[in-house]
Design a protein around this motif. Structure first.
Motif, PDB file in Angstrom:
ATOM      1  N   CYS A 120      59.033  69.363  41.795  1.00 32.89           N
ATOM      2  CA  CYS A 120      57.716  68.729  41.631  1.00 32.89           C
ATOM      3  C   CYS A 120      57.804  67.480  40.770  1.00 32.89           C
ATOM      4  N   ARG A 142      52.230  65.960  34.157  1.00 36.37           N
ATOM      5  CA  ARG A 142      51.667  67.298  34.357  1.00 36.37           C
ATOM      6  C   ARG A 142      51.806  67.819  35.788  1.00 36.37           C
ATOM      7  N   ARG A 143      52.644  67.168  36.578  1.00 29.34           N
ATOM      8  CA  ARG A 143      52.828  67.662  37.941  1.00 29.34           C
ATOM      9  C   ARG A 143      53.575  69.001  37.936  1.00 29.34           C
ATOM     10  N   THR A 183      53.293  71.183  35.511  1.00 31.99           N
ATOM     11  CA  THR A 183      52.337  72.167  35.004  1.00 31.99           C
ATOM     12  C   THR A 183      51.536  72.783  36.141  1.00 31.99           C
ATOM     13  N   ILE A 184      51.038  71.921  37.005  1.00 35.61           N
ATOM     14  CA  ILE A 184      50.158  72.452  38.054  1.00 35.61           C
ATOM     15  C   ILE A 184      50.936  73.203  39.126  1.00 35.61           C
ATOM     16  N   ASN A 185      52.252  73.092  39.088  1.00 33.10           N
ATOM     17  CA  ASN A 185      53.056  73.788  40.083  1.00 33.10           C
ATOM     18  C   ASN A 185      53.790  74.993  39.521  1.00 33.10           C
ATOM     19  N   CYS A 186      53.482  75.358  38.298  1.00 33.31           N
ATOM     20  CA  CYS A 186      54.159  76.510  37.704  1.00 33.31           C
ATOM     21  C   CYS A 186      53.425  77.797  38.067  1.00 33.31           C
ATOM     22  N   PRO A 187      54.104  78.722  38.723  1.00 32.65           N
ATOM     23  CA  PRO A 187      53.430  79.976  39.074  1.00 32.65           C
ATOM     24  C   PRO A 187      52.983  80.763  37.851  1.00 32.65           C
ATOM     25  N   GLY A 206      51.830  79.487  35.027  1.00 33.60           N
ATOM     26  CA  GLY A 206      50.805  78.812  34.225  1.00 33.60           C
ATOM     27  C   GLY A 206      51.359  78.198  32.958  1.00 33.60           C
ATOM     28  N   ASP A 225      52.416  75.292  30.692  1.00 37.12           N
ATOM     29  CA  ASP A 225      52.031  73.882  30.591  1.00 37.12           C
ATOM     30  C   ASP A 225      53.196  73.080  29.998  1.00 37.12           C
ATOM     31  N   ARG A 243      44.764  64.919  37.265  1.00 31.58           N
ATOM     32  CA  ARG A 243      45.235  66.255  36.879  1.00 31.58           C
ATOM     33  C   ARG A 243      44.647  66.738  35.560  1.00 31.58           C
ATOM     34  N   THR A 263      45.396  65.822  43.071  1.00 29.85           N
ATOM     35  CA  THR A 263      46.193  66.649  42.154  1.00 29.85           C
ATOM     36  C   THR A 263      47.684  66.441  42.353  1.00 29.85           C
ATOM     37  N   GLU A 264      48.076  66.227  43.598  1.00 31.76           N
ATOM     38  CA  GLU A 264      49.507  66.220  43.903  1.00 31.76           C
ATOM     39  C   GLU A 264      50.127  64.829  43.942  1.00 31.76           C
ATOM     40  N   ASN A 277      45.661  82.883  41.517  1.00 29.78           N
ATOM     41  CA  ASN A 277      46.564  81.879  42.082  1.00 29.78           C
ATOM     42  C   ASN A 277      47.751  82.506  42.809  1.00 29.78           C
ATOM     43  N   MET A 328      49.479  75.758  45.692  1.00 32.42           N
ATOM     44  CA  MET A 328      50.399  74.925  44.908  1.00 32.42           C
ATOM     45  C   MET A 328      51.478  74.367  45.824  1.00 32.42           C
ATOM     46  N   GLU A 329      51.851  73.132  45.576  1.00 31.85           N
ATOM     47  CA  GLU A 329      52.906  72.509  46.371  1.00 31.85           C
ATOM     48  C   GLU A 329      54.200  73.317  46.277  1.00 31.85           C
ATOM     49  N   SER A 330      54.482  73.817  45.074  1.00 32.41           N
ATOM     50  CA  SER A 330      55.754  74.517  44.857  1.00 32.41           C
ATOM     51  C   SER A 330      55.869  75.778  45.711  1.00 32.41           C
ATOM     52  N   THR A 384      48.540  83.561  30.241  1.00 30.88           N
ATOM     53  CA  THR A 384      48.921  82.162  30.489  1.00 30.88           C
ATOM     54  C   THR A 384      48.139  81.584  31.672  1.00 30.88           C
ATOM     55  N   ARG A 385      47.922  82.418  32.668  1.00 28.25           N
ATOM     56  CA  ARG A 385      47.171  81.920  33.831  1.00 28.25           C
ATOM     57  C   ARG A 385      45.710  81.651  33.455  1.00 28.25           C
ATOM     58  N   ILE A 397      45.501  78.439  31.093  1.00 33.06           N
ATOM     59  CA  ILE A 397      45.666  77.130  31.752  1.00 33.06           C
ATOM     60  C   ILE A 397      44.498  76.876  32.707  1.00 33.06           C
ATOM     61  N   SER A 412      39.398  69.695  36.453  1.00 34.64           N
ATOM     62  CA  SER A 412      40.519  69.361  37.340  1.00 34.64           C
ATOM     63  C   SER A 412      41.084  70.575  38.076  1.00 34.64           C
ATOM     64  N   TYR A 447      42.543  72.961  42.040  1.00 33.03           N
ATOM     65  CA  TYR A 447      43.142  71.699  42.410  1.00 33.03           C
ATOM     66  C   TYR A 447      42.460  71.080  43.624  1.00 33.03           C
ATOM     67  N   SER A 448      42.659  69.793  43.741  1.00 30.50           N
ATOM     68  CA  SER A 448      42.062  69.067  44.858  1.00 30.50           C
ATOM     69  C   SER A 448      43.148  68.287  45.579  1.00 30.50           C
TER      70      SER A 448
END
Lengths: 592, 229
Positions: free
Chosen positions: A43, A111-112, A114-118, A120, A122, A332, A359-360, B64, B71-73, B210-211, B214, B223, B226-227
């Protein structure tokens, strides 16, 4: 207690003490929650553009803080540190230099990850915290140190003096009034009780003053009761980048106090991603200062004016294909996704979405204060290949964004990858699409009178008549172009193809202005500038940097000498160059 | 109890339950430790209330895990996401196997149950093997891995394998007709229970927090969720 506490340097001990004070439940959660799954890896724009360097992976960067934490605070890490990797936590001051390169030079805190961490986690916040610990012990890139110092001491991150700031507002007021053809559009300064206070990025004063004029035009057209403060006007915040919450809080507090003193109901924050995030959110927490007024991005303000019918726009005035780059901080971290797009749909004819977006979206490469860290520029530009492809794929000729860092970051990417497009902010596009109705008709009549007056005046005196300008540039064609522009404006022009020649001619001729290129063989522009400033005979001659290498900008400003009076990026617009030169010379004359 | 445990098996069962109690106690201390740190509160006004808020963000964030498209990942690595799901279902199966074997072993002899457990445990074992190799062979994974990462993963992988054999033994497959298999499984599970609060495996204890944190933070700013287009 760490098993190897006896070997720790004093700075490391200070960092550990500071870490203990800074730990919150959320931060600890992010520190203990990582399972090293590697999902954040793909990411990150640094990872994707440096596939052979595993150290670019976000979890590795966050692990630097995690090791420090585990050695001191974690059960397992404090007893058997090697089991959880805490044995390689930093110990010496040399280790801190490596940490500096990791946290400042390989991450823009976009923070890309962060938003992709399963889990959560940061990670960007952890990296910022590491920066804060390093800053706490004085370890940071020189550019960050200089900018932070300016923001602490002068009150804005570019060291703009109050007189220069007010002078620029005057200048923009004059231009605006001239364009509108009457005297009612001057920028109000320190107007007590104005409903709206407008805070800007000092970059606008220093490099892009016309964004101030355009915002003023929009406020004027909307009939807004607005003002700009003579102090506490810098909405940017280097505390976000350096990790220094104290600086962050102080910057925010200056703005909040000023708005409160003016008695404004609303603070409008000009287009700046990190500035908006800091002023709108983070600094409220860092400073603990109560905020009684509404804060909004100027994107919301402009959109509101159109929705309420307070300004009229004509999208046919922006015909070129436009794409939008989401600033990391606005999107983000602040949830501003749709409003800029709605605004663009109203002011441009051909909008093309960038992929990925919102976001991405990928970082412009200039985030996290990267523009002030010239030592990392080559790596940053490599990381920009993703952004370059995103832009190129849209086929747009204008990349719109709502962030000044993004303007610089994207401009570097566009130039480096020869994309053949340009960056504009939403204020530029809205101002261009603005329909001024009656005022416009009046202006047209005035304009006719003005043309007559200008022709007469031009015959009497050209803008630079009687002035001497020294043009320093190693490229013959560029030097010839600049010489022609200045000469056409009435100046006597002297040319110099290198630093030594420039120094000699500056001493001999004492020009009114030196136009200085930065990238030159032998003695480059940075060294030349430094010598000009250090030499008694030339220290007072105003200098305008005219460069095609904006990445060197900070190197100039890092020097312990007064900064250049002006800065322009190539390619330069002829009229802008002349107007800017005239302004610099006149402002310099008033000071002396 | 549907079987007459030998003394060694009975001892293993007692150890197993003691381990569970100890783990619960240590987990309580772990949470107390986590909650001893101050909770950072966002004093700023909601960022974009038209989009989201803290509560919505927290709710969405907690769920999530069920939205791999979010999520992209996980969207781009959907195969890896599936292995994650199967791996963790294997953990659930392994834990269930250990406890049910001591209180309701008959349940584990139902053919359908047997098939499900075997599929989950063998699947999780294979994924564990893959993950060990991934961690060993990929430079990035090697760089970020600690001894705890390797040990935890290896231990779980062995545990899955032993669990699959144990279920086969309980089901009555002749090839695995040795009570010591169950004893070994219970002892390994006991060690696992005692070890996890001190290892990365305790991540599942922190996960909901943690979930939520955040999600709440980003939701407050507007934010999150996500969008994207």
């Amino acid at each position: 207690m760490a098993s190897n506490s006896g070997q720790k340097s004093h700075k490391i001990k200070m960092m550990e003490e500071q870490l203990a004070k800074k730990l919150t439940r959320q931060v600890v959660g992010s520190l203990v929650g990582c399972v090293h799954c590697g999902m954040c890896n793909e990411c990150c724009h640094y990872v994707l553009t440096h596939p052979d360097d595993p150290k670019m992976t976000p979890s590795y960067k966050a692990d630097q803080l995690r090791k420090l934490f585990k050695r001191s605070h974690d059960w397992t890490g404090s007893v058997i540190p090697w089991w959880v990797g805490a044995d390689t936590a930093p110990l010496t001051d040399d280790d801190l230099e490596k940490l500096k390169d990791i946290s400042f030079g390989t991450c823009t805190n976009c923070r890309r990850c962060t938003i992709n961490c399963p889990m959560g986690v940061d990670t960007a916040t952890l990296n910022r915290m590491m920066r804060g610990l390093l800053s706490h012990v004085g370890v940071m890139p020189e550019g960050v140190r200089v900018v932070s110092k300016d923001q602490w001491e002068i009150g804005n991150q570019m060291g703009v003096l109050k007189e220069d700031y007010l002078d620029t507002l005057d200048w923009m007021s004059e231009e605006l009034e001239e364009e509108l053809g009457h005297k009612n559009a001057a920028i109000p300064v320190d107007k007590a009780g104005a409903k709206v206070a407008y805070a800007i990025n000092p970059r606008e004063v220093k490099y892009d003053p016309r964004t101030i004029k355009k915002a003023a035009l929009i406020f004027y057209a909307a009939g807004e009761d607005w003002t700009m403060a003579s102090a506490g006007w810098d909405q940017t915040n280097f505390g976000l980048f350096s990790g220094d919450d104290n600086l962050g809080g102080a910057c925010g507090k200056r703005v909040y106090e000023q708005v409160a003193e003016l008695g404004s109901e609303r603070l409008v924050i000009s287009e700046c991603g990190h500035g908006y995030r800091s002023t709108r959110h983070e600094a409220v927490n860092w400073s603990g200062h109560p905020v009684e007024f509404v804060m909004e991005s100027s994107v919301f303000t402009m959109l509101r004016y159109i929705r309420e019918g307070r300004i009229k726009v004509d999208k046919s005035r922006n015909k070129e294909p436009v794409t939008y780059h989401d600033s990391c901080n606005l999107a983000r971290s602040c949830g501003i996704y749709e409003e800029p797009r709605e605004l663009l749909s109203l002011v441009v004819e051909d909008f093309r979405e960038m992929t990925p977006n919102r976001t991405e979206n990928f970082c412009c490469t200039g985030g996290g204060g990267a523009m002030s860290m010239s030592e990392y520029t080559p790596r940053r530009l490599v990381s920009g290949s993703i952004k370059a492809k995103q832009i190129a794929d849209t086929g747009a000729t204008i990349v719109a964004t709502s962030c000044h860092n993004c303007v610089d970051g994207l401009s570097d990417v566009i130039k480096h990858y020869k994309l053949g497009c340009r960056v504009e902010q939403l204020v530029d596009l809205v101002a261009n699409a603005l329909v001024l109705d009656e005022t416009e008709r009046a202006a047209a009549e005035e304009a006719a009178d003005r043309v007559v007056a200008e022709v007469t005046r031009a015959a009497e005196s050209l803008p630079l008549a009687g002035r001497t300008v020294l043009v320093v540039d190693d490229e013959d064609d560029v030097r010839e172009f600049l010489t022609t522009v200045f000469a056409d404006a009435g100046a006597t022009v002297i040319g110099a193809a290198g630093g030594d020649e420039a120094l000699a001619k500056a001493r001999a001729e004492k020009p009114d202005l030196i136009s200085l290129d930065l990238s030159m063989p032998h003695k480059d522009g940075v060294e030349t500038f430094y010598e000009l400033r250090k030499t008694a005979e030339t220290e007072d001659i105003p200098v305008c940097i005219v460069t095609g290498h904006p990445e060197f900008r900070e190197v100039v400003y890092e020097r312990p000498v007064p900064p250049p009076e002006g800065y322009l990026e190539k390619p330069v617009n002829e009229s802008k160059l002349v107007a800017y030169a005239k302004h610099i010379i006149e402002a310099h004359g008033r000071k002396h | 109890m549907e079987h007459e445990p030998s003394s060694i098996l009975a001892t293993a069962e007692v150890i197993h339950w003691i381990a569970l109690v100890v783990m619960a106690a240590v987990y309580s201390l772990r949470l107390r430790w986590l909650f001893s740190f101050k909770l950072a509160k966002d004093r700023s006004a909601p960022g974009n209330p038209a989009r989201s808020d803290g509560k919505r963000g927290a709710r969405h964030s907690l769920l999530n895990v069920l939205m791999p498209w979010g999520m992209e990942s996980t969207r781009k690595n959907f195969g890896f996401y599936l292995t994650f799901v199967l791996f963790h279902l294997g953990v659930v199966a392994g834990i269930t196997l250990a406890f049910v074997s001591t209180v309701a072993v008959g349940f584990l002899k139902i053919p359908a149950v047997f098939v499900v457990f075997e599929l989950l445990l063998i699947g999780a074992f294979l994924i564990g093997m893959y993950r060990i190799l991934r961690r060993l062979l990929r430079p990035v994974m090697r760089l970020i891995s600690t001894p705890d990462d390797y040990f935890s993963l290896t231990m779980l992988t062995v545990w899955f394998a032993l669990g699959a054999v144990t279920e086969a033994y309980i089901y009555g497959m002749v090839a695995f007709a040795n009570e010591l298999i169950l004893v070994a499984y219970l002892l390994l599970t006991s060690f696992f229970l005692l070890y996890v609060p001190f290892s990365k495996i305790s991540h599942y204890l922190y996960y909901p927090f943690t979930r939520i944190w955040i999600g709440r933070a980003l939701g407050h700013r507007g934010s999150y969720p996500y969008s994207r287009s």
